[in-house]
Enzyme design. Sequence first.
Site, PDB file in Angstrom:
ATOM      1  N   LYS A 114      -5.749  -7.505  -8.250  1.00  0.00           N
ATOM      2  CA  LYS A 114      -4.975  -7.451  -9.492  1.00  0.00           C
ATOM      3  C   LYS A 114      -5.867  -7.538 -10.725  1.00  0.00           C
ATOM      4  O   LYS A 114      -5.570  -6.928 -11.751  1.00  0.00           O
ATOM      5  CB  LYS A 114      -3.940  -8.586  -9.535  1.00  0.00           C
ATOM      6  CG  LYS A 114      -2.735  -8.340  -8.652  1.00  0.00           C
ATOM      7  CD  LYS A 114      -1.550  -9.177  -9.126  1.00  0.00           C
ATOM      8  CE  LYS A 114      -0.318  -8.900  -8.275  1.00  0.00           C
ATOM      9  NZ  LYS A 114       0.835  -9.719  -8.683  1.00  0.00           N
ATOM     10  N   LYS A 206       0.019   0.080   0.042  1.00  0.00           N
ATOM     11  CA  LYS A 206       1.240  -0.709   0.169  1.00  0.00           C
ATOM     12  C   LYS A 206       2.307  -0.172  -0.788  1.00  0.00           C
ATOM     13  O   LYS A 206       1.983   0.230  -1.901  1.00  0.00           O
ATOM     14  CB  LYS A 206       0.867  -2.146  -0.227  1.00  0.00           C
ATOM     15  CG  LYS A 206       1.830  -3.204   0.116  1.00  0.00           C
ATOM     16  CD  LYS A 206       1.247  -4.571  -0.242  1.00  0.00           C
ATOM     17  CE  LYS A 206       1.180  -4.782  -1.743  1.00  0.00           C
ATOM     18  NZ  LYS A 206       0.938  -6.171  -2.140  1.00  0.00           N
ATOM     19  N   LYS A 209       5.718  -2.362  -6.564  1.00  0.00           N
ATOM     20  CA  LYS A 209       6.488  -2.224  -7.804  1.00  0.00           C
ATOM     21  C   LYS A 209       5.675  -1.522  -8.883  1.00  0.00           C
ATOM     22  O   LYS A 209       6.226  -0.926  -9.793  1.00  0.00           O
ATOM     23  CB  LYS A 209       6.852  -3.615  -8.335  1.00  0.00           C
ATOM     24  CG  LYS A 209       7.853  -4.382  -7.503  1.00  0.00           C
ATOM     25  CD  LYS A 209       7.904  -5.847  -7.954  1.00  0.00           C
ATOM     26  CE  LYS A 209       8.980  -6.626  -7.222  1.00  0.00           C
ATOM     27  NZ  LYS A 209       8.881  -8.077  -7.469  1.00  0.00           N
TER      28      LYS A 209
END
Length: 344
Positions: A114, A206, A209
Amino acid sequence: MAFKERVFSGVQPTGNLHLGNYLGAITKFVALQDNYDCIYCVVDMHAITVWQEPGELKHATREVTAAFLACGIDPKKHIVFNQSQVSGHAELAWVFNCVARLGWLNRMTQFKEKAGKDRENASVGLYAYPNLMAADILVYRATHVPVGEDQKQHLELSRDIAQKFNNDYGAAIQAHGYGEGFFPQPEPIIQGPATRVMSLRDGAKKMSKSDPSDYSRINLTDDADAIAQKIRKAKTDPEALPSEEKGLEPRPEADNLVGIYAALANTTKADVLTQFGGAQFSAFKGALVDLAVDKLGPIGGEMQRLVKDPAYIDSVLADGSARAEVIADETMRAVKDIVGFVRR
Ligand code: AMP
Ligand code: TRP
């Protein structure tokens, strides 16, 4: 010491909930209600570890709550609330900031992903996030935590934190009459054919969102047409489906679609291949569209109905927060005694 069995899990109110959240987490939340006392939390404090527009954060918090209810979580028998309404999460997270070691957090792969290349510019909260997650679970002394595969490492850290707290404060824990250990070792529940649902565009990524392509995921609010289009456009290979699971190994996109089908049908990949082995993707995708629309259509409809009534959603969260707070406050009184904080 034997701990009372209790389930806790959390979902971040960031962006669209998708099929990965549903199959990896929320369907497990629903199933566990029959056998456990469950606490399900919309983790708004985790969400702000990366920037969120304040108005959107409120909306997303209500939308995740609506998804919980629409999927069949019972907020009367169990507890549904948002994290920021119970101050014990932040309080215990601070204690855990002082228990966890820098070396432990430095190993967290989600932070590395991230934060990306610009690590100096990531928030301190993003780095300390796993400590807050441990606090979420342990402020209720929860024993079981249903999550997707991507949260496994964070759960291991929660166990390490619980153990180090129990060791470091062992004497005080004994002296206050809590026996051998104050916190349980929370167990992850990561099971079934869809613990890691992959992007519909790329079987190596993956479903997420934050993927810029909406075609990479099926959102819980997608209507039947959108679901059908996304599945028909999903990346596949030219071969027919294999008859055995081993045949899926070198074929990540096929493996993903078969896993999704199995999870939606509440069966195994082996069973799906018994039925569809030798079939072309066009036929299999048709069946998958029917199944997905059948399962997800009513959830999306109910979510849309619920979000139109924010006052009702907020009343569910207020009631859940009040009940969660009773448990969290009891834990925090004990933690303060154990750590040596003077309290009223
Ligand atoms: P998040 O949206 O990151 O708060 O995730 C909420 C829950 O959904 C967590 O238990 C995640 O592990 C799970 N989850 C998120 N993405 C996926 C995915 N692609 N496949 C399976 N589970 C997922
Ligand atoms: N970190 C989890 C995620 O991103 C969400 C979460 C926060 C959570 N606190 C938790 C999950 C406690 C389980 C238990 O998906």
